[in-house]
Design a protein around this motif. Structure first.
Motif, PDB file in Angstrom:
ATOM      1  N   UNK A   1     -12.978  -4.708   9.342  1.00 51.42           N
ATOM      2  CA  UNK A   1     -14.350  -4.210   9.477  1.00 51.42           C
ATOM      3  C   UNK A   1     -14.413  -2.877  10.218  1.00 51.42           C
ATOM      4  N   UNK A   2     -13.636  -2.759  11.278  1.00 50.57           N
ATOM      5  CA  UNK A   2     -13.802  -1.599  12.153  1.00 50.57           C
ATOM      6  C   UNK A   2     -12.751  -0.504  11.969  1.00 50.57           C
ATOM      7  N   UNK A   3     -11.660  -0.805  11.272  1.00 47.95           N
ATOM      8  CA  UNK A   3     -10.585   0.181  11.167  1.00 47.95           C
ATOM      9  C   UNK A   3     -10.265   0.634   9.741  1.00 47.95           C
ATOM     10  N   UNK A   4     -10.647  -0.168   8.718  1.00 48.76           N
ATOM     11  CA  UNK A   4     -10.251   0.194   7.352  1.00 48.76           C
ATOM     12  C   UNK A   4     -11.455   0.167   6.410  1.00 48.76           C
ATOM     13  N   UNK A   5     -12.584   0.606   6.891  1.00 47.91           N
ATOM     14  CA  UNK A   5     -13.796   0.584   6.073  1.00 47.91           C
ATOM     15  C   UNK A   5     -13.713   1.525   4.873  1.00 47.91           C
ATOM     16  N   UNK A   6     -12.845   2.528   4.936  1.00 48.55           N
ATOM     17  CA  UNK A   6     -12.812   3.531   3.875  1.00 48.55           C
ATOM     18  C   UNK A   6     -11.971   3.124   2.671  1.00 48.55           C
ATOM     19  N   UNK A   7     -11.295   1.975   2.717  1.00 45.29           N
ATOM     20  CA  UNK A   7     -10.505   1.507   1.580  1.00 45.29           C
ATOM     21  C   UNK A   7     -11.232   0.381   0.857  1.00 45.29           C
ATOM     22  N   UNK A   8     -11.039   0.296  -0.461  1.00 49.20           N
ATOM     23  CA  UNK A   8     -11.654  -0.770  -1.248  1.00 49.20           C
ATOM     24  C   UNK A   8     -11.020  -2.114  -0.887  1.00 49.20           C
ATOM     25  N   UNK A   9     -11.794  -3.181  -1.090  1.00 43.17           N
ATOM     26  CA  UNK A   9     -11.330  -4.514  -0.717  1.00 43.17           C
ATOM     27  C   UNK A   9     -10.040  -4.896  -1.441  1.00 43.17           C
ATOM     28  N   UNK A  10      -9.989  -4.625  -2.736  1.00 47.50           N
ATOM     29  CA  UNK A  10      -8.794  -5.032  -3.479  1.00 47.50           C
ATOM     30  C   UNK A  10      -7.577  -4.183  -3.112  1.00 47.50           C
ATOM     31  N   UNK A  11      -7.829  -2.943  -2.668  1.00 51.48           N
ATOM     32  CA  UNK A  11      -6.721  -2.102  -2.197  1.00 51.48           C
ATOM     33  C   UNK A  11      -6.145  -2.666  -0.909  1.00 51.48           C
ATOM     34  N   UNK A  12      -7.013  -3.055   0.005  1.00 56.75           N
ATOM     35  CA  UNK A  12      -6.571  -3.653   1.263  1.00 56.75           C
ATOM     36  C   UNK A  12      -5.762  -4.919   0.999  1.00 56.75           C
ATOM     37  N   UNK A  13      -6.298  -5.770   0.149  1.00 55.50           N
ATOM     38  CA  UNK A  13      -5.649  -7.049  -0.131  1.00 55.50           C
ATOM     39  C   UNK A  13      -4.305  -6.864  -0.820  1.00 55.50           C
ATOM     40  N   UNK A  14      -4.291  -6.091  -1.894  1.00 56.29           N
ATOM     41  CA  UNK A  14      -3.071  -5.958  -2.699  1.00 56.29           C
ATOM     42  C   UNK A  14      -1.959  -5.244  -1.948  1.00 56.29           C
ATOM     43  N   UNK A  15      -2.287  -4.180  -1.233  1.00 54.79           N
ATOM     44  CA  UNK A  15      -1.249  -3.431  -0.534  1.00 54.79           C
ATOM     45  C   UNK A  15      -0.756  -4.156   0.720  1.00 54.79           C
ATOM     46  N   UNK A  16      -1.657  -4.855   1.404  1.00 51.05           N
ATOM     47  CA  UNK A  16      -1.212  -5.615   2.581  1.00 51.05           C
ATOM     48  C   UNK A  16      -0.265  -6.731   2.165  1.00 51.05           C
ATOM     49  N   UNK A  17      -0.552  -7.363   1.030  1.00 54.93           N
ATOM     50  CA  UNK A  17       0.337  -8.411   0.524  1.00 54.93           C
ATOM     51  C   UNK A  17       1.627  -7.818  -0.042  1.00 54.93           C
ATOM     52  N   UNK A  18       1.547  -6.633  -0.644  1.00 54.31           N
ATOM     53  CA  UNK A  18       2.751  -5.980  -1.154  1.00 54.31           C
ATOM     54  C   UNK A  18       3.723  -5.654  -0.029  1.00 54.31           C
ATOM     55  N   UNK A  19       3.193  -5.393   1.158  1.00 51.31           N
ATOM     56  CA  UNK A  19       4.048  -5.070   2.298  1.00 51.31           C
ATOM     57  C   UNK A  19       4.757  -6.291   2.871  1.00 51.31           C
ATOM     58  N   UNK A  20       4.103  -7.452   2.811  1.00 52.88           N
ATOM     59  CA  UNK A  20       4.718  -8.656   3.393  1.00 52.88           C
ATOM     60  C   UNK A  20       5.376  -9.548   2.349  1.00 52.88           C
ATOM     61  N   UNK A  21       5.042  -9.344   1.065  1.00 51.99           N
ATOM     62  CA  UNK A  21       5.639 -10.145  -0.001  1.00 51.99           C
ATOM     63  C   UNK A  21       7.156 -10.115  -0.015  1.00 51.99           C
ATOM     64  N   UNK A  22       7.785  -8.925   0.088  1.00 48.55           N
ATOM     65  CA  UNK A  22       9.248  -8.875   0.111  1.00 48.55           C
ATOM     66  C   UNK A  22       9.868  -9.650   1.270  1.00 48.55           C
ATOM     67  N   UNK A  23       9.197  -9.675   2.407  1.00 48.24           N
ATOM     68  CA  UNK A  23       9.704 -10.441   3.550  1.00 48.24           C
ATOM     69  C   UNK A  23       9.718 -11.932   3.225  1.00 48.24           C
ATOM     70  N   UNK A  24       8.643 -12.395   2.577  1.00 45.03           N
ATOM     71  CA  UNK A  24       8.575 -13.799   2.181  1.00 45.03           C
ATOM     72  C   UNK A  24       9.652 -14.119   1.156  1.00 45.03           C
ATOM     73  N   UNK A  25       9.925 -13.181   0.237  1.00 44.96           N
ATOM     74  CA  UNK A  25      10.943 -13.399  -0.802  1.00 44.96           C
ATOM     75  C   UNK A  25      12.340 -13.460  -0.199  1.00 44.96           C
ATOM     76  N   UNK A  26      12.611 -12.576   0.753  1.00 45.23           N
ATOM     77  CA  UNK A  26      13.917 -12.588   1.420  1.00 45.23           C
ATOM     78  C   UNK A  26      14.142 -13.924   2.113  1.00 45.23           C
ATOM     79  N   UNK A  27      13.103 -14.411   2.771  1.00 43.10           N
ATOM     80  CA  UNK A  27      13.221 -15.707   3.447  1.00 43.10           C
ATOM     81  C   UNK A  27      13.417 -16.835   2.445  1.00 43.10           C
TER      82      UNK A  27
END
Length: 294
Positions: free
Chosen positions: A172-198
């Motif tokens: 709400x207070x730090x990423x208001x300028x990005x679209x909701x689906x951009x926030x969701x997809x890119x945040x998951x893209x960053x942690x997805x590889x970590x989950x796959x490695x595990x």
């Protein structure tokens, strides 16, 4: 325009309640075969893979300053809670996990007051006290009104709701300028590889899928959880955050316990009177803390 926004917000809130209220029974089905770490990892991988097209499309809108924030959203809003909820449900009922999830708005307010611009009123403080009192009752509820020993696994859910509260304020207070689906997809893209490695490097996942009876059904339940409960729901959720307040958005947890309890009862879970008392206290606390002065 405001009326249309309110209608959209109400509709999104109801859909999210149904999706997330069903998440706990899907975690339970996943745990029939896989351990907590595997369930959490599969959930994140499924969500991140599903959202790859959106992540690629959103890259053009991301600035350098966004990446650390998106990584934080991925950790606090998705990765850590996915593992924590699965771990908790190895020892607590899915319905109880759903009820405890209602603490999210309370931690949203606390973190908002400590680190952002949220203000506390006397009513807010009263709501917090009642809500946390309900949590204690819920965790200690035993048969026939007795007090059971502290189930420490419930604290995993409490920790997850703290992370959710931090994530709500961050979006709400730090990423208001990005679209909701951009926030969701890119945040998951960053942690997805970590989950796959595990998952593929530190678990017995491949062997279980090929040898354990019922593994494909459990895998399907977790993939559904990842796609619906994490990917699609987070897009809707982040959109709701952007058009309303963090506290309104987190109030989806008023309805999640009801859906979760209905699934739990259908699946044969036993709930004691203390569980219902705790649920009512938590929801009452959230209501009081959120209620605005007229």
């Amino acid at each position: 325009m405001e009326k249309n926004t309110n209608l959209i917000a109400g509709f999104l809130l109801a859909i999210l309640a149904i999706i997330w209220g069903s998440s706990f029974i899907l975690i339970k089905r996943g745990l029939d075969v896989f351990d907590a770490g595997e369930v959490g990892a599969i959930r994140i991988i499924a969500a991140s893979v599903f959202l790859i097209p959106f992540a690629i499309q959103g890259l053009k809108n991301v600035e350098k300053r966004h990446w650390k924030l998106l990584l934080a959203v991925g950790f606090f809003g998705s990765l850590l809670p996915a593992f924590l909820f699965a771990k908790a449900q190895t020892q607590i009922a899915s319905s109880v996990a759903g009820i405890l999830n209602a603490l999210t708005p309370l931690f949203t307010m606390i973190i908002g007051a400590l680190f952002f611009t949220q203000k506390f009123t006397a009513r807010t403080i009263l709501g917090l006290i009642i809500g946390f009192g309900g949590t204690v009752i819920l965790i200690l509820a035993g048969p026939g009104g007795s007090i059971a020993s502290l189930n420490y696994y419930a604290l995993y859910v409490v920790l997850a709701t703290i992370f959710y509260g931090a994530n709500l304020n961050l979006i709400k207070f730090k990423i208001q300028d990005l679209r909701a689906r951009t926030i969701t997809s890119l945040s998951l893209a960053l942690v997805g590889p970590l989950a796959a490695i595990y998952l593929f490097g530190a678990t017995d996942f491949i062997n279980k899928v090929s040898t354990v009876e019922g593994a494909l059904f459990s895998l399907g339940a977790i993939v559904l959880l990842g796609v619906m409960g994490t990917a699609i729901a987070l897009i809707l959720f982040n959109q709701l955050v952007k058009i309303t307040s963090p506290i309104f958005t987190s109030s989806v947890t008023y309805l999640i316990p009801i859906v979760a309890v209905m699934w739990g009862i259908w699946d044969g879970e036993l709930l004691y009177p203390g569980h219902y008392i705790g649920m009512v206290a938590i929801i009452l606390g959230v209501y009081l803390a959120n209620r605005k002065k007229k």
